[in-house]
Design a protein around this motif. Structure first.
Motif, PDB file in Angstrom:
ATOM      1  N   LYS A  84       0.843  -1.197   0.000  1.00 24.92           N
ATOM      2  CA  LYS A  84       0.000   0.000   0.000  1.00 24.92           C
ATOM      3  C   LYS A  84       0.878   1.247   0.000  1.00 24.92           C
ATOM      4  O   LYS A  84       2.024   1.234   0.468  1.00 24.92           O
ATOM      5  N   SER A 230      -3.757  -3.539  10.101  1.00 21.21           N
ATOM      6  CA  SER A 230      -4.839  -2.604   9.793  1.00 21.21           C
ATOM      7  C   SER A 230      -5.055  -2.525   8.277  1.00 21.21           C
ATOM      8  O   SER A 230      -4.100  -2.502   7.502  1.00 21.21           O
ATOM      9  N   GLU A 231      -6.328  -2.492   7.883  1.00 23.91           N
ATOM     10  CA  GLU A 231      -6.698  -2.359   6.466  1.00 23.91           C
ATOM     11  C   GLU A 231      -7.680  -1.204   6.316  1.00 23.91           C
ATOM     12  O   GLU A 231      -8.606  -1.058   7.112  1.00 23.91           O
ATOM     13  N   GLU A 232      -7.480  -0.391   5.294  1.00 19.74           N
ATOM     14  CA  GLU A 232      -8.288   0.805   5.099  1.00 19.74           C
ATOM     15  C   GLU A 232      -9.638   0.458   4.459  1.00 19.74           C
ATOM     16  O   GLU A 232      -9.717  -0.421   3.605  1.00 19.74           O
ATOM     17  N   THR A 263     -15.823  -4.744   7.423  1.00 17.37           N
ATOM     18  CA  THR A 263     -16.132  -3.331   7.208  1.00 17.37           C
ATOM     19  C   THR A 263     -17.384  -2.926   7.979  1.00 17.37           C
ATOM     20  O   THR A 263     -17.396  -1.909   8.691  1.00 17.37           O
ATOM     21  N   LYS A 278     -14.243   7.242   6.280  1.00 15.04           N
ATOM     22  CA  LYS A 278     -12.995   6.640   5.837  1.00 15.04           C
ATOM     23  C   LYS A 278     -12.255   6.262   7.102  1.00 15.04           C
ATOM     24  O   LYS A 278     -11.969   7.129   7.937  1.00 15.04           O
ATOM     25  N   SER A 279     -11.960   4.988   7.252  1.00 17.80           N
ATOM     26  CA  SER A 279     -11.336   4.551   8.489  1.00 17.80           C
ATOM     27  C   SER A 279     -10.462   3.339   8.195  1.00 17.80           C
ATOM     28  O   SER A 279     -10.136   3.063   7.036  1.00 17.80           O
ATOM     29  N   SER A 280     -10.089   2.634   9.228  1.00 24.38           N
ATOM     30  CA  SER A 280      -9.295   1.418   9.059  1.00 24.38           C
ATOM     31  C   SER A 280      -9.777   0.371  10.047  1.00 24.38           C
ATOM     32  O   SER A 280     -10.345   0.699  11.095  1.00 24.38           O
ATOM     33  N   SER A 281      -9.548  -0.876   9.704  1.00 24.84           N
ATOM     34  CA  SER A 281     -10.007  -1.979  10.536  1.00 24.84           C
ATOM     35  C   SER A 281      -8.857  -2.902  10.897  1.00 24.84           C
ATOM     36  O   SER A 281      -8.119  -3.352  10.026  1.00 24.84           O
ATOM     37  N   ASP A 282      -8.723  -3.156  12.195  1.00 19.36           N
ATOM     38  CA  ASP A 282      -7.858  -4.233  12.657  1.00 19.36           C
ATOM     39  C   ASP A 282      -8.683  -5.209  13.503  1.00 19.36           C
ATOM     40  O   ASP A 282      -8.165  -5.892  14.383  1.00 19.36           O
TER      41      ASP A 282
END
Length: 345
Positions: A84, A230-232, A263, A278-282
């Motif tokens: 990324k 973490s993934e956006e 998500t 717009k965020s990120s997920s772990d």
């Protein structure tokens, strides 16, 4: 729970090396978790399994040709796997073999692209890309699709490369940023989506860029100690409104793929509602997790000991999922990215 609890034996012959001849011809296992019922169908039968009470959520991320090959000034070959973009032209990557590259080394990919190593970390590296124009257009010309390592091909013809460019991508893919396909979505065709729409099945899109986190192996025996990368992700205002209207009308939220699940569940965890963001997920979902929004999941068959297998086990119950996997093995379903799928409700 223990990592060893999520292991199972799989004959390598069941790992799909190529996609089915037609997307919709893949097999579909239908799981009803309340009655512990299992039905063996084909994906085109999804038309009969969903109705106007169901609401599909699809991940519209687009896989980019993230695998490129470079040479050092010495002539040594180096494989670069782009993960990324951290900031303008600075990328997180995997290098192979990383030990042969030193800080400051220039890697020559093509006349249009060169790479300089800036930093080495435990797993990944930071590099700066030197190019003019749009990097994704350049990668379309020189890169290869980032197929997972269990798809093993000694010789890859131009025809097979063309197949991968088409089939390792959903028909609704829009936003480049993923290094792996949201594979549950690979089974859909435009015709099936149109047929579902004609039945009153509404559809919304979210975007989660699949990265290292989804496939990073769990190494600790106590799975609660595992930390996800973490993934956006992004949900725009139009699709947030659609999902909220579906919730208001008490429709079943059908998440297509574990990326859509994460998500939606992450958004609920972070904001207590579905909203444009717009965020990120772990978020690591494993048995014991209480789902906040997802009612049904369409998903492929996942690797042993993987976080994805743990997620579906959390949703349907580990024993039921492992019983279904045993049936899939006995009936020679095709496993993993290019393989068959299951609908769990």
């Amino acid at each position: 729970m223990k990592l060893s609890d999520f292991n199972y034996d799989l004959d390598e012959s069941l790992i799909a090396q190529m996609p089915s001849q037609k997307r919709e011809n893949s097999r579909l296992m239908h799981l009803c978790k309340n009655g512990c019922k299992i039905e063996h169908l084909h994906f085109y039968d999804i038309i009969n399994l969903l109705n106007s009470n169901d609401f599909l959520v699809l991940n519209d991320t687009r896989v980019f040709p993230a695998r490129i090959f470079a040479k050092k000034s010495t002539g040594a070959n180096i494989e670069i796997f782009l993960l990324k973009e951290i900031r303008n032209k600075i990328w997180e990557v995997l290098l192979k073999p990383a030990k042969r590259v030193k800080i400051g080394d220039v890697l020559f990919v093509s006349e249009k692209l060169s790479v300089v190593l800036l930093e080495k970390n435990d797993e990944t590296c930071l590099v700066e890309l030197f190019y003019e124009g749009n990097i994704y257009k350049i990668l379309e010309q020189i890169g290869q699709m980032p197929l997972p390592p269990y798809i093993e091909r000694k010789l890859v013809s131009d025809k097979i490369k063309e197949i991968d460019y088409e089939r390792y991508q959903t028909v609704f893919a829009k936003k480049s940023g993923s290094v792996a396909a949201p594979t549950a979505g690979l089974h859909f065709t435009n015709e099936i989506l149109a047929q579902l729409s004609n039945k009153g099945v509404e559809i919304a899109f979210v975007t989660l860029n699949v990265g290292l986190g989804t496939f990073r192996p769990v190494k600790c025996e106590n799975i609660s100690e595992h930390k996800m990368h973490s993934e956006e992700f992004e949900i725009d205002i139009n699709n947030a409104q659609k999902i909220n209207n579906a919730l208001k009308n008490r429709k079943n939220i059908v998440a297509v793929g574990t990326t859509s699940v994460r998500t939606l569940e992450t958004t609920m965890e972070q904001f207590g509602e579905i909203k444009a963001c717009k965020s990120s997920s772990d978020l690591f979902i494993y048995p014991g997790y209480k789902f906040k929004i997802v009612d049904k999941i369409l998903t492929n068959f996942h690797l042993p000991k993987s976080t994805l297998l743990m997620l579906v086990s959390a949703f349907a119950g580990k024993d039921f999922i492992f019983s279904a996997y045993q049936q899939a093995i006995e009936q020679k379903y095709r496993f993993f990215s290019y393989g068959d799928c299951m609908l769990i409700e």
